[in-house]
Design a protein around this motif. Structure first.
Motif, mmCIF file in Angstrom:
data_model
loop_
_atom_site.group_PDB
_atom_site.id
_atom_site.type_symbol
_atom_site.label_atom_id
_atom_site.label_comp_id
_atom_site.label_asym_id
_atom_site.label_seq_id
_atom_site.Cartn_x
_atom_site.Cartn_y
_atom_site.Cartn_z
ATOM 1 N N ASN A 290 54.628 39.950 30.677
ATOM 2 C CA ASN A 290 56.048 39.701 30.908
ATOM 3 C C ASN A 290 56.836 40.969 31.238
ATOM 4 N N SER A 291 56.157 41.876 31.936
ATOM 5 C CA SER A 291 56.843 43.114 32.283
ATOM 6 C C SER A 291 57.051 43.266 33.782
ATOM 7 N N GLY A 292 56.599 42.319 34.542
ATOM 8 C CA GLY A 292 56.717 42.414 36.009
ATOM 9 C C GLY A 292 58.108 42.060 36.489
ATOM 10 N N LYS A 293 58.306 42.206 37.730
ATOM 11 C CA LYS A 293 59.594 41.924 38.362
ATOM 12 C C LYS A 293 59.969 40.456 38.182
ATOM 13 N N TRP A 294 58.943 39.663 38.465
ATOM 14 C CA TRP A 294 59.158 38.227 38.374
ATOM 15 C C TRP A 294 59.544 37.817 36.968
#
Lengths: 752, 445
Positions: A290-294
């Motif tokens: 849960n660290s991506g851009k999305w």
């Protein structure tokens, strides 16, 4: 009686013999005297005597036989024959009969007649001999291509041993090569294979090879099939579909893994290792954390959107699953998840699903399709859970969808094709508006089929041919000779006007004004095979998207009203109908009225010829063939001849062709490289005769073509006999001889 | 992420060598190449025009003789050598590529009537008005050595023609009789005569090598077989045949050049009617020779033209003439099927191309392909009037044209007259004769 006669003849002979002995001296003297006299005459005449038989008396000047001057009679011969014991009774009898017969022989034919008979026989013989060439000559005449000189040595690569035969090793390099070849026991003669090669050839029998080949083929086919299928599925853009598929795959894999544990523990271990590796990778990376851009964007939305929250949780779950340590190899879940990760491209992190990978700006295009696709399966999936059958159903649904869509597209295409065609017709109409009516009509006629014309043409052509046949065929040679010298292309252009000072053969070339003034019927008769008709190969409508194909109804109404307004004053349609009816009327044959008043009845002012007379002298002409535009209400097709095209048209059917269709088809097939592939062009344009440069072309040699004179005397047998046949025959002969030989040997043995 | 890039196999567009032509990928979709027929028609028309523009048949003229050429012969083994004999008894050996005379021999007194080369090419025979047959070596004697014949045979009468056997050492002469000679003997091994006082030409059949044909002065053509004791058969025609020539590829056909301006092709199995009557000359035809392929023949005429006929067509496909060329007496087709040689009254031998517009020399493959395509196009559209008109046009000198017209009128008048006679006589009493049947008087067995 016969016996007495014989005795008499014997006595006679005895007497004559004794007389000869006495009289020979006298004869010699007489001859000497004669010689002396002849020598006195001055001219030396030496009579050469033939030496035929040995005689007792040998003159010193010449050899003389007994009784040279005498004629031999049959009776003389008969006497000796009777004496000799060797002669058979049969011949004696025949001779006796011959002696007793009194009839004379027939006179031989005179010289002229015998010669004539001889000539006749000789001629027959030669003609039969010569006619054995017939097949060869016919064959050569029909041949598509002849290469001269005949019987050339083929330029094809020859076998090594043929080349080697007349060649000696000269240079040291060649010697070395030869040594090498001999060292490897390379055979120079017939089978040009080394023992190793032969062995390899023998290794696989034909059947085996066939079976193996079939297997390979099958495998290849299957592979290509699967590849195609994989490609297709890969192309499908629905995420749901892929999800379902992945699940199915995972299940499959689990099953396989279970089995593998039982049957092939080593393989299972390796799989485990792989899983371990993927776990390590997962732990190292920040994926699914849960660290991506999305994820960040989703986090913003998570407050309000349930689905976003769900998606984030799913991702975290995935991470958990992946990083979980595998304790027991039979733990299904983890493996499957890991496997999925390997195979499935992760679209979870993608910022936005791009629908069309080719054109990222095409957003709106397929969106209306997408919900359609997804709506049905989504329900299915939810209802069905993860059961195989459901999935298959789903895939089936996708297939159906695809087919439907294809069908729709196919329907669209013809509709598009039709539109431009009709538009072209309209456009041409508008363009030609300023030209006079006839031209316009002709243009229209180009687009309508002209085939009906061709039907009528057949009858017209025969009349044409008979008319022209008389004056052209008689005089027409291959050349058209005149006094004009052609030096350049310009000359060729003007050739037409001044050819020979006489009218051009084709009446079409110079259409006279008088001919046009006459009625239309004869004009029609002179119709020719037009280039345009030849061209009536369906006009290919080029598919260019016309701008607004679908006009709104409002717009259309508007247009109609505008047109109505523009043509408010004149009634175009009725004008057109009138025009057409006028044209039709002019084409209709008129009734020829030959009635003369006063003949056979009273004449005068106010008197009409009687009904009988009118019936008798008003002649109805035969109706012309139906007009082409008979069934086309909106079109006028002019049936007048186009003189500008006529000069390029063939006026009558050329010789080898049977009908116009045949001729037209030959003209219609292009032979150029623009339309055909190179090999086709090459084969179509190959010349009939090829000669080699600088080679002397010798006449045919009989021995090369007609091989066996002895087997077919007089050329009655087949001109060329197959070699195999001949050999077979010889073979049988030999075998029969052999058999005979054996038999005789056996016989000898038995006798011994 | 997968990046899609255009990629092509370099084999498709890279040339192997710089000499190769650029490869052009083509799309044969017929929608992209519309109007096939009109486009090909234009091409055909252009091809015909160019063919006529490039039709320059005259190659060279060999001059040096001091009297009219009476006979020419090809060397049997050498394409470049030609032997010619003149009316003053002079013999010349020519080298064609150099266009020069190699040897000059005063062979006979009076005309050289005939020359023939031996099949091996080592020597050649001549006959002349001095009643001799002379055999000459093909190689020129050394410097300072006189030209002497290898062998001379003195005959009893004038020989008018000679021809050599295709493979054996025998040859045939004609004069008062047709004689077959052995090269080793000084008297004929056989002589044929059939109530005729003289022959003008004798020819061996090149295929059926024992067959012979001769033209006699009693307007007949006589056939012989050297294996038979008597001649085979003869055809008597309305006028005398001057020479004849056998088809070298079709054993039973021969063509004879007649005094009545026509040539006749006969099948020896059916002598009563000629297979084809070839008419176009406007004066007596003096010589004829077949192309070595047997497809065409060339004829020389007293009307100062040479014509080339397809063997099965009634009219010529080509006519050659020059302002300076007088009565053409002899003509030969070269053994490589490329050239035609003509010898005429005004002491020149002329070399012509057999195909007037053909490009000489080696052609590149593309050139050859283009030529083939053009030829095929012309053939395809040969019936279209514009193409036909250009392809058939030939220039003719005025007097020949006038004579031609005159002849046509005469023929027309004769036809008309015959028609009228037929119309006014009892039906069936005046039979309708075809052109072929008209010219044969009788076949004598």
């Amino acid at each position: 009686m016969a016996a007495d006669e014989e005795e008499l003849s014997i006595n006679d002979q005895a007497i004559s013999a004794s007389e000869d002995e006495e009289g020979s001296d006298d004869e010699r003297k007489h001859k000497k005297l004669l010689e002396a006299i002849s020598s006195m005459g001055g001219r030396k005449r030496k009579k050469q005597n033939e030496r035929s038989e040995a005689s007792v008396q040998v003159s010193e000047y010449f050899v003389n036989a007994e009784g040279t001057g005498d004629k031999v009679n049959l009776s003389d011969l008969l006497g000796t024959v009777e004496k000799t014991s060797g002669a058979s009774n049969k011949t004696k009898k025949q001779l006796r009969n011959l002696q007793s017969s009194k009839g004379t022989l027939e006179l031989p034919l005179n010289k002229q007649q015998t010669e004539k008979i001889q000539r006749g026989i000789a001629y027959e013989k030669t003609t039969t001999e010569v006619s054995c060439w017939k097949n060869i000559i016919l064959q050569n005449q029909k041949a598509e291509q002849m290469v001269f000189p005949l019987n050339q040595e083929s330029s094809a690569p020859r076998r090594v041993e043929q080349v080697v035969a007349g060649w000696k090793v000269q240079t040291p390099l060649e010697q070395e090569i030869f040594r090498l070849l001999h060292g490897n026991s390379q055979p120079v003669n017939d089978p040009v294979l080394t023992p190793v090669e032969e062995q390899s050839l023998k290794a696989m029998s034909l059947e085996e090879a066939k079976i193996r080949r079939a297997e390979l083929q099958k495998a290849r086919a299957l592979q290509s099939y699967y590849e195609a299928k994989a490609k297709r599925t890969k192309k499908i853009k629905s995420k749901k579909f892929h999800k379902v598929q992945n699940k199915a795959k995972r299940k499959d894999f689990l099953k396989q893994f279970d089995e593998m544990v039982k049957t092939n523990p080593e393989g299972a271990l390796e799989e485990l290792k792989k899983m371990e590796l993927s776990r390590m990778e997962e732990r190292m990376s920040l994926k699914h954390q849960n660290s991506g851009k999305w994820a960040k964007s989703k986090a913003i939305m998570a407050k309000y959107d349930d689905s976003a929250r769900k998606a984030m949780q799913e991702q975290l779950q995935m991470n958990k699953d992946l990083t979980q340590k595998i304790v027991v190899p039979s733990d299904d879940e983890h493996e499957s998840v890991e496997e999925e990760l390997e195979t499935v491209p992760d679209f979870m992190n993608d910022p936005e699903p791009v629908i069309d990978p080719v054109n990222p700006w095409m957003r709106g295009q397929l969106t209306h399709e997408e919900p359609e696709v997804s709506c049905v399966p989504s329900e299915d999936v939810q209802a069905a859970g993860e059961e195989n059958e459901e999935e298959e159903e789903l895939i089936g649904a996708f297939e159906r969808k695809r087919k439907l869509r294809q069908a729709d597209e196919e329907d669209l295409i013809p509709a598009e094709e039709e539109q431009p065609a009709s538009e072209v017709v309209e456009a041409s109409d508008e363009e030609e508006d300023d030209d006079d009516d006839e031209d316009e009509e002709e243009d229209v006629s180009e687009f309508n089929t002209l085939f009906r014309l061709m039907r009528s043409e057949k009858t017209l052509e025969c009349s044409n041919q008979t008319r022209e046949g008389l004056n052209t065929e008689d005089e027409e040679g291959l050349l058209n000779e005149g006094q004009i010298r052609v030096r350049n292309i310009e000359d060729l252009e003007v050739l037409d006007e001044v050819v020979d000072g006489r009218p051009v053969e084709e009446p079409s070339g110079t259409p006279s004004a008088a001919a046009e003034a006459t009625s239309e019927a004869p004009l029609k008769k002179r119709r020719e095979i037009s280039l345009k008709e030849v061209l009536t190969k369906e006009a290919k409508a080029v598919k260019v998207p016309f701008l607004p194909t679908v006009v709104d109804e409002e717009e259309r109404d508007e247009q109609i009203s505008i047109i109505k307004e523009a043509f408010a004053g004149d009634d175009v349609i009725s004008d057109f109908i009138k025009d057409k009816s006028k044209q039709e009327a002019s084409g209709r044959p008129e009734v020829v009225d030959l009635t003369l008043p006063g003949w056979g009845e009273w004449g005068g002012v106010g008197l009409k010829p009687s009904r009988w007379k009118r019936k008798r002298f008003r002649i109805q002409m035969a109706p012309p063939p139906p007009r082409q535009d008979q069934k086309l209400p909106d079109v006028i097709i002019s049936e007048k001849r186009n003189s500008s095209v006529a000069s390029h048209q063939v006026s009558h059917l050329p010789f080898p062709f049977q009908n116009t269709a045949q001729f037209e088809s030959t003209i219609r097939t292009p032979i150029g490289p623009t339309w055909n592939t190179q090999s086709v062009v090459k084969s179509m344009t190959k010349p009939k005769v090829i000669t080699q440069m600088g080679a002397i072309i010798e006449p045919m040699v009989k021995e090369d073509y007609i091989k066996h004179k002895s087997t077919a005397p007089g050329g009655k047998g087949p001109a060329i006999m197959l070699g195999g046949n001949r050999r077979a025959r010889e073979g049988t002969k030999q075998s029969s001889e052999k058999r005979r030989g054996r038999r005789s040997q056996k016989r000898k043995k038995s006798q011994a | 992420m997968k990046v899609k890039v255009l990629s092509r196999n370099p084999d498709d567009y890279v040339r192997e060598t710089t000499r190769d032509i650029q490869r052009v990928p083509r799309n044969y979709d017929p929608t992209l190449h519309p109007f096939e027929v009109p486009r090909e028609y234009t091409r055909a028309l252009n091809a015909t025009k160019l063919e006529r523009v490039f039709a320059k048949p005259f190659v060279a003229s060999l001059d040096g003789h001091r009297d009219g050429i009476s006979c020419i012969t090809k060397h049997a083994k050498s394409l470049s050598t030609v032997i010619s004999g003149a009316c003053d008894g002079e013999l010349k050996v020519w080298n064609l590529p150099k266009r020069e005379c190699l040897r000059t021999i005063q062979a006979h007194e009076g005309f050289v009537r005939g020359i023939c080369s031996r099949f091996c090419g080592t020597s050649f025979f001549t006959v002349g008005d001095d009643k001799t047959i002379k055999q000459w070596n093909s190689e020129a004697p050394g410097y300072g050595v006189r030209e002497e014949p290898i062998n001379t045979i003195l005959g009893k009468a004038v020989f008018t023609g000679i021809d050599h056997h295709q493979r054996e050492s025998t040859f045939a002469t004609c004069g008062q009789t047709v004689d077959i000679w052995d090269e080793q003997r000084s008297s004929p091994i056989r002589s044929f005569s059939w109530g005729v006082d003289s022959f003008s030409c004798v020819r061996y059949n090149p295929v059926e090598t024992e067959l012979l044909a001769s033209c006699a002065s009693d307007r007949s053509v006589v056939l012989y077989d050297t294996r038979e004791s008597a001649p085979l058969r003869k055809v008597i025609m309305q006028l005398r045949s001057n020479t004849l020539c056998w088809n070298p590829m079709e054993a039973y056909y021969f063509t004879c050049a007649n005094e009545d301006y026509n040539l006749y092709t006969y099948d020896i199995r059916h002598l009563d009617v000629p297979v084809t009557v070839h008419m176009d000359h406007v004066s007596a035809v003096l010589d004829v020779d077949y192309s070595p392929t047997g497809r065409e023949f060339v004829s020389a005429s007293f009307d100062k033209t040479i014509r080339i006929f397809p063997k099965d067509k009634g009219h010529s496909r080509e006519v050659y003439h020059t302002k300076r060329m007088q009565h053409v007496i002899c003509v030969r087709w070269s053994a490589d099927n490329k050239y035609v040689l003509s010898g005429s009254d005004e002491m020149n031998i002329r070399l012509w191309k057999a195909n007037a517009s053909e490009k000489l020399g080696l052609l590149s493959t593309r050139e050859q392909a283009a030529a083939n395509y053009n030829k095929k196009l012309i053939e395809k559209f040969q019936h279209h009037p514009q193409v036909k008109r250009i392809a058939r046009h030939r220039h003719l000198p005025g007097d020949i044209l006038k004579q031609k017209r005159e002849l046509r009128e005469m023929r027309e008048a004769r036809r008309r007259k015959e028609k009228n006679v037929r119309k006014h006589s009892k039906p069936g009493s005046v039979p309708l004769l075809t052109e072929k049947e008209k010219h044969v008087v009788a076949v004598v067995e």
